[in-house]
Design a protein around this motif. Sequence first.
Motif, PDB file in Angstrom:
ATOM      1  N   TYR A  29       7.257  -4.253  -6.072  1.00 52.90           N
ATOM      2  CA  TYR A  29       7.097  -3.326  -4.950  1.00 52.90           C
ATOM      3  C   TYR A  29       8.371  -2.512  -4.754  1.00 52.90           C
ATOM      4  O   TYR A  29       8.331  -1.292  -4.552  1.00 52.90           O
ATOM      5  N   LYS A  30       9.526  -3.164  -4.844  1.00 51.98           N
ATOM      6  CA  LYS A  30      10.798  -2.474  -4.618  1.00 51.98           C
ATOM      7  C   LYS A  30      11.037  -1.362  -5.631  1.00 51.98           C
ATOM      8  O   LYS A  30      11.533  -0.286  -5.271  1.00 51.98           O
ATOM      9  N   VAL A  31      10.691  -1.596  -6.911  1.00 51.71           N
ATOM     10  CA  VAL A  31      10.947  -0.554  -7.908  1.00 51.71           C
ATOM     11  C   VAL A  31      10.025   0.641  -7.706  1.00 51.71           C
ATOM     12  O   VAL A  31      10.386   1.775  -8.055  1.00 51.71           O
ATOM     13  N   LEU A  32       8.848   0.409  -7.120  1.00 50.89           N
ATOM     14  CA  LEU A  32       7.910   1.508  -6.920  1.00 50.89           C
ATOM     15  C   LEU A  32       8.324   2.422  -5.773  1.00 50.89           C
ATOM     16  O   LEU A  32       7.818   3.540  -5.647  1.00 50.89           O
ATOM     17  N   LYS A  57       8.776   9.305  -6.046  1.00 43.01           N
ATOM     18  CA  LYS A  57       8.815  10.268  -4.936  1.00 43.01           C
ATOM     19  C   LYS A  57       7.427  10.751  -4.519  1.00 43.01           C
ATOM     20  O   LYS A  57       7.259  11.247  -3.403  1.00 43.01           O
ATOM     21  N   ASP A  58       6.436  10.613  -5.397  1.00 43.10           N
ATOM     22  CA  ASP A  58       5.095  11.097  -5.067  1.00 43.10           C
ATOM     23  C   ASP A  58       4.227  10.030  -4.402  1.00 43.10           C
ATOM     24  O   ASP A  58       3.018  10.186  -4.286  1.00 43.10           O
ATOM     25  N   MET A  59       4.853   8.934  -3.954  1.00 43.59           N
ATOM     26  CA  MET A  59       4.118   7.890  -3.239  1.00 43.59           C
ATOM     27  C   MET A  59       4.831   7.592  -1.924  1.00 43.59           C
ATOM     28  O   MET A  59       6.042   7.405  -1.886  1.00 43.59           O
ATOM     29  N   ARG A  60       4.048   7.549  -0.856  1.00 48.81           N
ATOM     30  CA  ARG A  60       4.599   7.227   0.458  1.00 48.81           C
ATOM     31  C   ARG A  60       4.236   5.782   0.795  1.00 48.81           C
ATOM     32  O   ARG A  60       3.074   5.397   0.766  1.00 48.81           O
ATOM     33  N   ASP A  61       5.249   4.999   1.114  1.00 46.68           N
ATOM     34  CA  ASP A  61       5.032   3.586   1.404  1.00 46.68           C
ATOM     35  C   ASP A  61       4.287   3.413   2.729  1.00 46.68           C
ATOM     36  O   ASP A  61       4.746   3.847   3.784  1.00 46.68           O
ATOM     37  N   LEU A  62       3.127   2.774   2.656  1.00 44.84           N
ATOM     38  CA  LEU A  62       2.360   2.459   3.859  1.00 44.84           C
ATOM     39  C   LEU A  62       2.058   0.959   3.936  1.00 44.84           C
ATOM     40  O   LEU A  62       1.062   0.535   4.506  1.00 44.84           O
ATOM     41  N   GLY A 102       0.793  -1.217   0.000  1.00 41.62           N
ATOM     42  CA  GLY A 102       0.000   0.000   0.000  1.00 41.62           C
ATOM     43  C   GLY A 102       0.827   1.268   0.000  1.00 41.62           C
ATOM     44  O   GLY A 102       1.907   1.334   0.595  1.00 41.62           O
ATOM     45  N   PHE A 103       0.271   2.299  -0.665  1.00 46.77           N
ATOM     46  CA  PHE A 103       0.943   3.603  -0.743  1.00 46.77           C
ATOM     47  C   PHE A 103      -0.093   4.711  -0.601  1.00 46.77           C
ATOM     48  O   PHE A 103      -1.252   4.557  -1.003  1.00 46.77           O
ATOM     49  N   LYS A 104       0.352   5.826  -0.068  1.00 43.48           N
ATOM     50  CA  LYS A 104      -0.446   7.043  -0.050  1.00 43.48           C
ATOM     51  C   LYS A 104       0.167   8.015  -1.043  1.00 43.48           C
ATOM     52  O   LYS A 104       1.384   8.237  -1.036  1.00 43.48           O
ATOM     53  N   LEU A 105      -0.659   8.591  -1.912  1.00 40.42           N
ATOM     54  CA  LEU A 105      -0.146   9.523  -2.900  1.00 40.42           C
ATOM     55  C   LEU A 105       0.012  10.913  -2.304  1.00 40.42           C
ATOM     56  O   LEU A 105      -0.807  11.341  -1.481  1.00 40.42           O
ATOM     57  N   ASN A 106       1.039  11.601  -2.740  1.00 36.24           N
ATOM     58  CA  ASN A 106       1.280  12.961  -2.253  1.00 36.24           C
ATOM     59  C   ASN A 106       0.494  13.970  -3.081  1.00 36.24           C
ATOM     60  O   ASN A 106       1.015  15.015  -3.491  1.00 36.24           O
ATOM     61  N   THR A 107      -0.739  13.652  -3.336  1.00 42.23           N
ATOM     62  CA  THR A 107      -1.627  14.552  -4.075  1.00 42.23           C
ATOM     63  C   THR A 107      -3.071  14.185  -3.758  1.00 42.23           C
ATOM     64  O   THR A 107      -3.370  13.038  -3.424  1.00 42.23           O
ATOM     65  N   ARG A 108      -3.954  15.173  -3.851  1.00 45.87           N
ATOM     66  CA  ARG A 108      -5.393  14.926  -3.707  1.00 45.87           C
ATOM     67  C   ARG A 108      -6.112  15.135  -5.027  1.00 45.87           C
ATOM     68  O   ARG A 108      -7.338  15.063  -5.093  1.00 45.87           O
ATOM     69  N   ASP A 109      -5.322  15.401  -6.060  1.00 41.24           N
ATOM     70  CA  ASP A 109      -5.869  15.684  -7.380  1.00 41.24           C
ATOM     71  C   ASP A 109      -5.833  14.414  -8.234  1.00 41.24           C
ATOM     72  O   ASP A 109      -4.778  13.790  -8.400  1.00 41.24           O
ATOM     73  N   PHE A 110      -6.985  14.031  -8.790  1.00 40.96           N
ATOM     74  CA  PHE A 110      -7.054  12.775  -9.527  1.00 40.96           C
ATOM     75  C   PHE A 110      -6.324  12.838 -10.870  1.00 40.96           C
ATOM     76  O   PHE A 110      -5.852  11.812 -11.367  1.00 40.96           O
ATOM     77  N   ASP A 111      -6.212  14.002 -11.472  1.00 44.52           N
ATOM     78  CA  ASP A 111      -5.417  14.121 -12.699  1.00 44.52           C
ATOM     79  C   ASP A 111      -3.949  13.830 -12.404  1.00 44.52           C
ATOM     80  O   ASP A 111      -3.270  13.131 -13.167  1.00 44.52           O
ATOM     81  N   SER A 112      -3.473  14.367 -11.290  1.00 47.19           N
ATOM     82  CA  SER A 112      -2.088  14.086 -10.881  1.00 47.19           C
ATOM     83  C   SER A 112      -1.925  12.618 -10.506  1.00 47.19           C
ATOM     84  O   SER A 112      -0.888  11.994 -10.784  1.00 47.19           O
ATOM     85  N   ALA A 113      -2.970  12.061  -9.892  1.00 47.28           N
ATOM     86  CA  ALA A 113      -2.932  10.646  -9.517  1.00 47.28           C
ATOM     87  C   ALA A 113      -2.818   9.754 -10.755  1.00 47.28           C
ATOM     88  O   ALA A 113      -2.097   8.747 -10.750  1.00 47.28           O
ATOM     89  N   GLU A 114      -3.511  10.135 -11.812  1.00 46.20           N
ATOM     90  CA  GLU A 114      -3.438   9.354 -13.058  1.00 46.20           C
ATOM     91  C   GLU A 114      -2.025   9.359 -13.627  1.00 46.20           C
ATOM     92  O   GLU A 114      -1.560   8.352 -14.174  1.00 46.20           O
ATOM     93  N   LYS A 115      -1.332  10.482 -13.506  1.00 47.88           N
ATOM     94  CA  LYS A 115       0.052  10.561 -13.985  1.00 47.88           C
ATOM     95  C   LYS A 115       0.952   9.640 -13.163  1.00 47.88           C
ATOM     96  O   LYS A 115       1.883   9.018 -13.706  1.00 47.88           O
ATOM     97  N   ILE A 116       0.682   9.532 -11.871  1.00 50.00           N
ATOM     98  CA  ILE A 116       1.462   8.629 -11.018  1.00 50.00           C
ATOM     99  C   ILE A 116       1.197   7.181 -11.415  1.00 50.00           C
ATOM    100  O   ILE A 116       2.112   6.353 -11.459  1.00 50.00           O
ATOM    101  N   VAL A 117      -0.062   6.886 -11.720  1.00 47.15           N
ATOM    102  CA  VAL A 117      -0.410   5.532 -12.162  1.00 47.15           C
ATOM    103  C   VAL A 117       0.341   5.191 -13.450  1.00 47.15           C
ATOM    104  O   VAL A 117       0.837   4.063 -13.618  1.00 47.15           O
TER     105      VAL A 117
END
Length: 280
Positions: free
Chosen positions: A114-117, A121-126, A5-20
Amino acid sequence: MNFYGFKLNTRDFDSAEKIVEQVKRLVYDKAQKIYRELLSHEIQVLTDECVVGLHDNDKINCIYDAATELLQKKIAVAIAKGLDTEYNFNVVLNMFSYNKEIYIQIATYNFIYYKVLLDIKDMRDLSIHSVVEQEERDKRVKLWESIIDKYKDHSCFTVKVFPTNDPFIKPDFKDLIFDSPIQRAEVLARHRVMNQYLSLYAGGGTIQPEKLMEYYEQAFMKLDSPEGGELREQYKSDLLRFLPVIEEKIVMTKMTDEAPINKQLQNILEKKAGEEQSSL
């Protein structure tokens, strides 16, 4: 299947799509690397088995193609049966919105993804498994239980990260890596002696699953004994007389009587015949 699991460092879904999309690229690149390593192994094993006579070469049109087919079958079985092996390339991403934050969960059988992810930097490992402190671990367990519970009555955003249609790029020969003849001879000799000892402890019969580890431990001790070492060295010396350097002309050439691997076998037989004749 394991979940990370990860928490994204954004609340914007457009930015979230770029992380995906970044997740997809990293997983894709790592999957290609793993595929090249597995194909290298299949080619290496098949080449050596052809040379030592464990295969009917008339049934193998091309070592590269045959090894690719063997690997594809292993991958298909691993994915279809959900096997927890390196041949299972399945990676699924689930995205959740919880308390105005965005979380993603990676489901995969292969820890390496998991290790490569962790490099994003925009994802916090949880992930629960990544902490040893019990208090923090309990907090993460509670968090993910709450997130999953919120979505128990409706689905989250889910995307198949890998594999997709035509997932693997056919590697060029230059991108494949093989062990040297001496490295392969050491492995083959060890396997041969180990199998010989396993057969001895099994009385020449089939090993029952519940006896496998008992016989394995006995055989392993025998393998590591002075006589086991001498036997390994003997087999290794025999193998080094004819194991080839794995070259493109051997692997990529279509099998005919003039193909390199068949010439190699012919040379082996002639060499052995000459040795036997000289010993008379």
